[in-house]
Scaffold this active site. Structure first.
Site, PDB file in Angstrom:
ATOM      1  CB  THR A  27      82.713  50.355 -10.654  1.00 50.29           C
ATOM      2  OG1 THR A  27      83.846  50.201  -9.806  1.00 50.29           O
ATOM      3  CG2 THR A  27      82.209  48.959 -11.015  1.00 50.29           C
ATOM      4  CE1 TYR A  47      79.626  48.701  -7.039  1.00 49.97           C
ATOM      5  CE2 TYR A  47      82.022  48.747  -7.184  1.00 49.97           C
ATOM      6  CZ  TYR A  47      80.802  49.380  -7.315  1.00 49.97           C
ATOM      7  OH  TYR A  47      80.763  50.698  -7.705  1.00 49.97           O
TER       8      TYR A  47
END
Length: 334
Positions: A122, A146
């Site tokens: 990501t 995250y």
């Protein structure tokens, strides 16, 4: 190039991005085995040409059995948790579902002699980048659990590839949106947090309005700016990355997966209004924890490394495909 020696294992293949990767692999002639616990995925989203194994990726016995039984020669790893604000509120969930589970999967891959691994990473690994567009070699300083959970997984892959006969590609996604252009799959999660998904839900009457989190960012209109990539283009990039790993087994890669341009939240909602010919109500709220002002990919490396060119890199096209899928879900009663 299709490796006839065995199947590609796709973890999280019953989910949004994973199901599109399954389609892209099958369409390219690969055989596929999906491993998914169906907590957030759907068995009906798995193309019937693939084999579905219902299991958690951290279930070593189930995963190693599937690797052995299906002679898996590559793993594409999509399983995990993906909601940034939730990661701030519940970081241990993210370190369990993303980092610890990935460690188990990598160990299973090494134990099973799987030579190729493609990881769903990501742009959140960059945190708040010092420059935009951001390049792969720029500092990685995540500002939420995250992003950190994914960066830790990248580090594991790097170290394991140095110690074992396995190579990898980590694709750092920017904002994924849209749906399969011929309507075979799309974003189906109830309560999804993706902006375009939320917006087309509002456009089809499934939501009353769209919340806009933050109007005071240092951007063109004060709302957050992101690089949106069509999910089918992203899936195609995974297939191209697999072919690269097979052709060059000594090399591994970290690549930005984006289009190299950004749109603000308001610009995205303008596109939804334009495509639907209606005006969606916007509710302006404060910033969410862990959200940077702007994230745009420098995508020159992925374009140079892969035999891949985006085919649906147009915001209105992304919105149109997402809207068509939303209408399909309504027709199916989902």
């Amino acid at each position: 190039m299709v490796d006839a020696a065995g199947k590609v294992m796709v973890t999280g293949g019953a989910g949004y991005i994973g199901s599109h990767a399954v389609l892209a692999l099958l369409d390219a002639g690969h055989e596929v085995v999906v491993v998914d616990n169906l907590v957030t995925g759907f068995d009906w989203a798995v193309d019937p040409r693939a084999v579905l194994v219902v299991a958690n990726v951290a279930d070593d016995a189930a995963v190693r059995g599937a690797i052995r039984d299906h002679r898996v020669h590559a793993i594409m790893h999509f399983a995990g948790s993906v909601v940034v604000p939730e990661s701030v509120a519940d970081p241990l969930k993210y370190y369990r579902n993303n980092t610890a589970a990935t460690r188990s999967l990598i160990e299973s891959a090494v134990a099973g002699g799987v030579p190729h691994f493609i990881f769903s990473s990501t742009a959140a690994t960059y945190g708040t980048p010092a420059r935009v567009p951001v390049q792969e070699g720029d500092p990685t300083i995540p500002i939420n659990p995250y992003g950190m959970s994914k960066l830790m997984s990248e580090a594991m892959l790097r170290d394991v590839a140095a110690a074992h006969p396995i190579n990898y590609a980590a694709l750092r996604y920017f904002n994924v949106a849209g749906a399969d252009p011929v309507g075979r799959s799309g974003q189906s999660t109830v309560g999804a947090t993706h902006l375009i998904k939320i917006a087309v839900e509002a456009a089809t009457g499934r939501r009353d309005a769209v919340s806009v989190f933050g109007t005071d960012f240092d951007t063109v209109d004060g709302t957050g700016v992101r690089d949106y990539i069509h999910v089918s283009d992203l899936a195609a990039a995974h297939v191209a990355a697999l072919e690269l790993l097979v052709a060059n087994p000594a090399d591994s890669h970290i690549l930005n997966a984006g289009y190299g341009r950004g749109f603000s939240v308001n610009q995205v909602l303008d596109a939804v209004d334009r495509v639907t010919n209606r005006t969606i109500e916007r509710r302006y709220e404060g910033r969410r924890a862990g959200d940077p002002a702007e994230l745009i990919a420098d995508n020159r490396a992925i374009l140079a490394a892969l035999v891949w060119q985006p085919r649906r890199d147009d915001l209105d096209t992304i919105v149109t495909d997402a809207l068509a899928w939303e209408r399909t879900l309504a027709e199916r009663g989902r």
